[in-house]
Design an enzyme around this catalytic site. Structure first.
Site, mmCIF file in Angstrom:
data_model
loop_
_atom_site.group_PDB
_atom_site.id
_atom_site.type_symbol
_atom_site.label_atom_id
_atom_site.label_comp_id
_atom_site.label_asym_id
_atom_site.label_seq_id
_atom_site.Cartn_x
_atom_site.Cartn_y
_atom_site.Cartn_z
ATOM 1 N N LEU A 1 28.163 -4.493 -3.841
ATOM 2 C CA LEU A 1 29.696 -5.275 -3.521
ATOM 3 C C LEU A 1 30.180 -6.440 -4.332
ATOM 4 C CD1 LEU A 1 28.517 -4.811 0.442
ATOM 5 C CD2 LEU A 1 29.797 -3.166 -1.122
ATOM 6 N N ASP B 1 9.227 -10.030 -20.706
ATOM 7 C CA ASP B 1 8.813 -8.860 -21.423
ATOM 8 C C ASP B 1 8.463 -9.225 -22.971
ATOM 9 O OD1 ASP B 1 9.452 -6.137 -22.162
ATOM 10 O OD2 ASP B 1 10.852 -6.686 -23.281
ATOM 11 N N MET C 1 26.776 -14.987 -8.195
ATOM 12 C CA MET C 1 25.951 -13.879 -8.469
ATOM 13 C C MET C 1 25.773 -13.877 -10.163
ATOM 14 S SD MET C 1 24.997 -13.359 -5.359
ATOM 15 C CE MET C 1 23.737 -11.994 -6.147
ATOM 16 N N GLU C 2 27.017 -13.962 -10.628
ATOM 17 C CA GLU C 2 26.852 -13.811 -12.197
ATOM 18 C C GLU C 2 25.710 -15.047 -12.812
ATOM 19 O OE1 GLU C 2 30.237 -11.594 -10.934
ATOM 20 O OE2 GLU C 2 29.540 -13.693 -10.378
#
Length: 163
Positions: A75, A128, A113-114
């Protein structure tokens, strides 16, 4: 605390309509950390990984992730970001790297959110790149430190909660 804006009166999910909101300058700052074995942190700082400079790759991953939030989180609005900056603070005393992201735009909706996504993906990238050496790394404490712009005003996390 306000109402949950991503649900209508019937409880159905919806993207918030920002059509009538003015575009204003928005800034969000988020932080997080990745804790690891001391040998792993030392190797990161010496740039001793065959895959390359771990923190620079993580910086690029965080920037790229911030630009793709609307495709990751259902959203979220598509936002034209004007700046994404990531900083890495090695903390040898606690065997961790503290990651901070600052995101800016001029838009009718914020960029929290970014910023949070940039921090999260940067931490995942460090994991990773270093997992062959240290599978016990822990990613945590991802949080919003500050946001400004828009109707809800200026938010700054309390000093004792920033660490």
């Amino acid at each position: 605390m306000g109402n949950l804006t991503h649900f209508d009166e019937n409880g159905a999910s919806r993207m918030v309509d920002v059509t009538e909101k003015p575009a204003t300058e928005r800034v969000a700052v988020a932080a997080g950390e990745i804790t690891m074995r001391p040998q792993t942190l030392d190797r990161i700082l010496r740039k001793g990984f065959e895959k390359g400079d771990v923190l620079e790759v993580a910086r690029l991953a965080g920037i790229m992730a911030a630009k793709k939030v609307d495709g990751l989180i259902p959203l979220c609005h598509q936002i034209n970001l004007t700046s994404v900056k990531l900083a890495f603070q090695p903390d040898e005393a606690h065997s961790r790297v503290v990651i901070t992201a600052q995101v800016k735009c001029t838009a009718p909706t914020g960029v929290e959110m970014e910023a949070l996504t940039a921090v999260s993906v940067a931490a995942l990238t460090i994991y990773d790149m270093c997992k062959a050496m240290d599978r016990e790394m822990v990613i945590g404490a991802v949080r919003l430190l500050e946001k400004s712009g828009g109707r809800s005003g200026h938010f700054v996390r309390d000093a004792q909660d920033r660490e």
